[in-house]
Design a protein around this motif. Structure first.
Motif: not given
Length: 333
Positions: A177-183, A222-224, A245-251, A289-298
């Motif tokens: 579940r990606p948050f707002n991907t850009f690029g 980073d999303t890829a 999947a996210g950074t944990g920051g917002e703007i 986002a809280d991406a702790t689960r993704l970080r811990d698993a992978t």
């Protein structure tokens, strides 16, 4: 999954799909990439990839709404990355049936094919929009689902099907579940290319929708890498689970626009266009986002901060050949 294995990608011609295709090839995989069938024989953004990358890519035209297309794409693959979707929220107000056809029925077709062929891994793509406006922050995967647009509802429908196939049939599906991907390569339907594209085209008066919502913006590379992480992690760590999947920051959109103006050395006159404002109850006001689960698993974590990603995106849009692919003077629904 072994190196040089064949993997399949739906939606490969699109923004994230084309970057994922590059990432998979760089990691040593051969890719069978589905681009949506069209009468122009266009392969979308896949046509811009380097010859060395394309040497490892088999491009096929098809449609996830057709089960035969999906079967031909997936046969012989060790993993399927399912990214094909209708994504534009404003257009989902106009054509909700199309979103169900692609995002729900298309996902059902992918799940059925993966189950019948016995493919070892399916990575299904969700969206942070399924959460709706944050009720608690940061948003974990246990946050309630609150679909505030037909688009979000159709994606949540696909998510629930994915969960049900794992529970019912043991289908080896993992949901990212990606948050707002850009690029680079992103559609003008998103806020960052809308602002950068208008400035790159020489505009100083920028028209946008609501400037108050906040988002967690994640650079596309980073999303890829997040897709690759859940696609290659040990099954016991990821299968049957959903990962943010996210950074944990917002703007906020307003702050983001001012930052882009600063990075592009342009004084912007930002104006709100009523046509671009979502219905009040449909606007998602806050996502982080809280991406702790993704970080811990992978072990995954973002490799770019917002400014780094914006500078790379600005560089892309300032290239006249890239900018020429976009219609910066209209509201892209």
């Amino acid at each position: 999954m072994t190196s040089n294995a064949l993997v399949a990608v739906t939606g490969a011609e699109g923004f994230i799909g084309s970057h994922l295709t590059e990432t998979l090839v760089a990691a040593g995989y051969r890719v069978r990439a589905m681009a949506q069938y069209n009468s122009f024989s266009s392969y979308g953004w896949l046509e811009t990839l380097s010859p060395d990358t394309l040497d490892q890519v088999e491009i096929v035209l098809g449609d996830v709404r057709d089960s035969g297309s999906v079967h031909d794409l997936a046969e012989g693959a060790e993993a399927v990355y399912h990214l094909a979707a209708l994504i534009a929220i404003p257009y989902s107000y106009r054509a909700p049936h199309s979103y169900v056809d692609t995002n729900v029925t298309g996902t059902l077709n992918v799940l059925e094919v993966v189950r019948k062929l016995g493919i070892p891994r399916l990575v299904h793509t969700s969206t942070s929009e399924t959460y709706g406006t944050a009720q608690t922050v940061p948003i974990t995967e246990d946050h309630p689902i609150n679909t505030q647009s037909p688009y979000a509802a159709s994606k949540a429908g696909g998510d629930r099907l994915a969960d049900s196939y794992h529970a019912s049939f043991g289908t080896p599906v993992v949901t990212l579940r990606p948050f707002n991907t850009f690029g680079p390569r992103q559609s003008m339907r998103a806020v960052i290319p809308t602002v950068i594209g208008q400035v790159a085209a020489g505009e100083q008066v920028i028209t946008l929708g609501d400037l108050r919502p906040t988002r967690d913006f994640l650079y596309v590379k980073d999303t890829a890498r997040a897709f690759l992480a859940v696609g290659t992690a040990p099954a016991e760590a990821v299968v049957g689970r959903t990962f943010n999947a996210g950074t944990g920051g917002e703007i906020s959109v307003g702050e983001l626009t001012r930052l882009i103006g600063k990075l592009m050395d342009t004084n912007l006159d930002v104006r709100e266009d009523e046509e671009r404002v979502r219905p009040a109850a449909s606007e998602v006001m806050r996502l982080v986002a809280d991406a702790t689960r993704l970080r811990d698993a992978t072990g995954w974590q973002p490799g770019h901060d917002l400014e780094q990603g914006l500078l790379r995106t600005i560089e892309f849009f300032r290239n006249p050949a890239n900018l020429a692919r976009y219609k910066t003077g209209i509201y892209n629904i």
